[in-house]
Design a protein around this motif. Sequence first.
Motif, PDB file in Angstrom:
ATOM      1  N   ASN A   1      -5.544  -1.710   4.442  1.00  0.00           N
ATOM      2  CA  ASN A   1      -5.740  -2.434   3.019  1.00  0.00           C
ATOM      3  C   ASN A   1      -4.330  -2.539   2.161  1.00  0.00           C
ATOM      4  O   ASN A   1      -4.178  -1.657   1.676  1.00  0.00           O
ATOM      5  CB  ASN A   1      -6.864  -1.761   2.520  1.00  0.00           C
ATOM      6  N   LYS A   2      -3.883  -3.826   2.395  1.00  0.00           N
ATOM      7  CA  LYS A   2      -2.605  -3.874   1.907  1.00  0.00           C
ATOM      8  C   LYS A   2      -2.752  -4.343   0.339  1.00  0.00           C
ATOM      9  O   LYS A   2      -1.460  -4.928  -0.317  1.00  0.00           O
ATOM     10  CB  LYS A   2      -1.666  -4.941   2.591  1.00  0.00           C
ATOM     11  N   ASN A   3      -3.838  -4.330  -0.097  1.00  0.00           N
ATOM     12  CA  ASN A   3      -4.099  -4.767  -1.512  1.00  0.00           C
ATOM     13  C   ASN A   3      -4.469  -3.408  -2.479  1.00  0.00           C
ATOM     14  O   ASN A   3      -5.124  -3.439  -3.299  1.00  0.00           O
ATOM     15  CB  ASN A   3      -5.220  -5.833  -1.679  1.00  0.00           C
ATOM     16  N   ALA A   4      -4.431  -2.177  -1.679  1.00  0.00           N
ATOM     17  CA  ALA A   4      -4.872  -0.888  -2.441  1.00  0.00           C
ATOM     18  C   ALA A   4      -3.946  -0.700  -3.584  1.00  0.00           C
ATOM     19  O   ALA A   4      -3.175  -0.957  -3.743  1.00  0.00           O
ATOM     20  CB  ALA A   4      -4.857   0.200  -1.397  1.00  0.00           C
TER      21      ALA A   4
ATOM     22  N   LEU B   1      -5.620  16.969  14.906  1.00  0.00           N
ATOM     23  CA  LEU B   1      -5.738  16.463  13.613  1.00  0.00           C
ATOM     24  C   LEU B   1      -5.158  15.240  13.348  1.00  0.00           C
ATOM     25  O   LEU B   1      -3.990  14.984  13.823  1.00  0.00           O
ATOM     26  CB  LEU B   1      -4.820  17.418  12.808  1.00  0.00           C
ATOM     27  N   ILE B   2      -6.065  14.294  12.961  1.00  0.00           N
ATOM     28  CA  ILE B   2      -5.647  12.757  12.794  1.00  0.00           C
ATOM     29  C   ILE B   2      -5.466  12.774  11.200  1.00  0.00           C
ATOM     30  O   ILE B   2      -6.306  13.223  10.279  1.00  0.00           O
ATOM     31  CB  ILE B   2      -6.750  11.939  13.362  1.00  0.00           C
ATOM     32  N   VAL B   3      -4.534  12.079  10.761  1.00  0.00           N
ATOM     33  CA  VAL B   3      -4.111  11.935   9.468  1.00  0.00           C
ATOM     34  C   VAL B   3      -3.687  10.339   9.208  1.00  0.00           C
ATOM     35  O   VAL B   3      -2.796   9.874   9.583  1.00  0.00           O
ATOM     36  CB  VAL B   3      -2.952  12.766   9.063  1.00  0.00           C
ATOM     37  N   TYR B   4      -4.286   9.911   8.273  1.00  0.00           N
ATOM     38  CA  TYR B   4      -4.245   8.515   7.695  1.00  0.00           C
ATOM     39  C   TYR B   4      -3.971   8.440   6.330  1.00  0.00           C
ATOM     40  O   TYR B   4      -4.429   9.449   5.588  1.00  0.00           O
ATOM     41  CB  TYR B   4      -5.527   7.807   7.746  1.00  0.00           C
ATOM     42  N   PRO B   5      -3.081   7.261   5.955  1.00  0.00           N
ATOM     43  CA  PRO B   5      -2.953   7.001   4.422  1.00  0.00           C
ATOM     44  C   PRO B   5      -4.440   6.529   4.047  1.00  0.00           C
ATOM     45  O   PRO B   5      -4.915   5.886   5.097  1.00  0.00           O
ATOM     46  CB  PRO B   5      -1.843   6.085   4.470  1.00  0.00           C
ATOM     47  N   THR B   6      -4.800   6.787   2.879  1.00  0.00           N
ATOM     48  CA  THR B   6      -5.988   6.201   2.412  1.00  0.00           C
ATOM     49  C   THR B   6      -6.298   4.633   2.426  1.00  0.00           C
ATOM     50  O   THR B   6      -7.281   4.153   2.913  1.00  0.00           O
ATOM     51  CB  THR B   6      -6.055   6.518   0.950  1.00  0.00           C
TER      52      THR B   6
ATOM     53  N   TYR C   1       0.743  -1.087  -0.096  1.00  0.00           N
ATOM     54  CA  TYR C   1      -0.107  -0.034   0.133  1.00  0.00           C
ATOM     55  C   TYR C   1       1.001   1.046   0.047  1.00  0.00           C
ATOM     56  O   TYR C   1       2.121   1.086   0.198  1.00  0.00           O
ATOM     57  CB  TYR C   1      -0.999   0.098   1.337  1.00  0.00           C
ATOM     58  N   LYS C   2       0.194   2.264  -0.173  1.00  0.00           N
ATOM     59  CA  LYS C   2       1.129   3.577  -0.264  1.00  0.00           C
ATOM     60  C   LYS C   2       0.937   4.448   1.285  1.00  0.00           C
ATOM     61  O   LYS C   2      -0.057   4.841   1.861  1.00  0.00           O
ATOM     62  CB  LYS C   2       0.492   4.653  -1.173  1.00  0.00           C
ATOM     63  N   ALA C   3       1.974   4.060   2.039  1.00  0.00           N
ATOM     64  CA  ALA C   3       1.961   4.776   3.319  1.00  0.00           C
ATOM     65  C   ALA C   3       2.088   6.591   3.396  1.00  0.00           C
ATOM     66  O   ALA C   3       2.461   6.798   2.325  1.00  0.00           O
ATOM     67  CB  ALA C   3       3.248   4.135   4.163  1.00  0.00           C
ATOM     68  N   LEU C   4       1.908   7.015   4.227  1.00  0.00           N
ATOM     69  CA  LEU C   4       2.038   8.680   4.337  1.00  0.00           C
ATOM     70  C   LEU C   4       3.698   8.731   4.361  1.00  0.00           C
ATOM     71  O   LEU C   4       4.261   7.913   4.689  1.00  0.00           O
ATOM     72  CB  LEU C   4       1.619   9.284   5.567  1.00  0.00           C
ATOM     73  N   GLN C   5       3.958   9.798   3.637  1.00  0.00           N
ATOM     74  CA  GLN C   5       5.425  10.184   3.503  1.00  0.00           C
ATOM     75  C   GLN C   5       5.808  11.352   4.637  1.00  0.00           C
ATOM     76  O   GLN C   5       5.018  12.097   4.748  1.00  0.00           O
ATOM     77  CB  GLN C   5       5.671  10.567   2.134  1.00  0.00           C
ATOM     78  N   PRO C   6       7.019  11.391   4.660  1.00  0.00           N
ATOM     79  CA  PRO C   6       7.210  12.681   5.952  1.00  0.00           C
ATOM     80  C   PRO C   6       6.870  13.898   5.223  1.00  0.00           C
ATOM     81  O   PRO C   6       6.378  14.969   6.093  1.00  0.00           O
ATOM     82  CB  PRO C   6       8.696  12.326   5.892  1.00  0.00           C
ATOM     83  N   GLU C   7       6.746  14.099   4.101  1.00  0.00           N
ATOM     84  CA  GLU C   7       6.609  15.281   3.238  1.00  0.00           C
ATOM     85  C   GLU C   7       5.203  15.648   3.427  1.00  0.00           C
ATOM     86  O   GLU C   7       4.751  16.756   3.499  1.00  0.00           O
ATOM     87  CB  GLU C   7       6.960  15.364   1.862  1.00  0.00           C
ATOM     88  N   ASP C   8       4.094  14.498   3.569  1.00  0.00           N
ATOM     89  CA  ASP C   8       3.041  14.889   3.579  1.00  0.00           C
ATOM     90  C   ASP C   8       2.514  15.542   5.071  1.00  0.00           C
ATOM     91  O   ASP C   8       1.856  16.473   5.188  1.00  0.00           O
ATOM     92  CB  ASP C   8       2.147  13.415   3.615  1.00  0.00           C
ATOM     93  N   ILE C   9       3.248  15.034   6.045  1.00  0.00           N
ATOM     94  CA  ILE C   9       3.155  15.572   7.385  1.00  0.00           C
ATOM     95  C   ILE C   9       3.585  17.099   7.555  1.00  0.00           C
ATOM     96  O   ILE C   9       3.057  17.695   8.159  1.00  0.00           O
ATOM     97  CB  ILE C   9       3.452  14.764   8.596  1.00  0.00           C
ATOM     98  N   ALA C  10       4.664  16.946   6.810  1.00  0.00           N
ATOM     99  CA  ALA C  10       5.348  18.404   6.945  1.00  0.00           C
ATOM    100  C   ALA C  10       4.516  19.581   6.245  1.00  0.00           C
ATOM    101  O   ALA C  10       4.313  20.649   6.757  1.00  0.00           O
ATOM    102  CB  ALA C  10       6.779  18.452   6.022  1.00  0.00           C
TER     103      ALA C  10
END
Length: 251
Positions: free
Chosen positions: A248-251, A234-239, A207-216
């Motif tokens: 969902n590791k088949n995303a 603020l709560i932030v999830y990857p999709t 799956y596509k995890a959040l990247q540090p740049e997303d949180i920055a």
Amino acid sequence: MQQTALITGATSGIGKATAQLFATNNINLILCGRRIEKLQKLQQELSKFTKVHILQFDVRYNEEVQNAINSLPDEFKHIDILINNAGNAHGLNSIQNGNIDDWDAMIDGNVKGLLYVSKAIIPQMVERNNGFIVNIGSIAGKDVYPNGNVYCASKFAVNALNKGMRIDLNQHNIRVCAIHPGLVETEFSDVRFKGDSERAKTVYQGYKALQPEDIADIIHFVVTRPYHVNIEDLIVYPTAQASATIVNKNA
């Protein structure tokens, strides 16, 4: 007036990405961490954009924190933004099989370290009646998961401290915010699994995890709102992630 931000845990992951984004947006930087070579390299990289000062210390030790903050040169003593980013996870064991050294490392870094750094910076913000504190928490501070026990407890403490700070500092016009990321692809899992890079890789596969740049990017958005606006929690999830335990590791 150009602002100054102090960022703990600045040598990698979210802290480093935030430093890079802040630098290109004309915010002066105080970069803090334990690894002096990485701090020096980042200072060299970012000094072409803004003023950068580095401080080498471990947030777990109050004397180191106080000495480092007290050593700041005059042009960096006025701190407008504090990013409490330093933290760690050690091990993934059931409570009965937990390692006490791991417990101490997480509580000392995630809870006491945040308190030590905040204690060193908050008085000047109170005196000026102005400032912004951003505490980097985790979804582990909202939802306990199997074998996460002490790490989750430390991040629940961050969540509570964030709320307590906001209440206590309200009369001093200081903004306080917590950002709680889900799965972010950083050194986090390498540290948790004590250098077992193969095991760490599996955390982010499929799956596509959040990247540090997303949180920055989110941190920068939060701190640049008009002063009467405070995004406090603020709560932030990857999709691909629905909760602390559902991905969902088949995303």
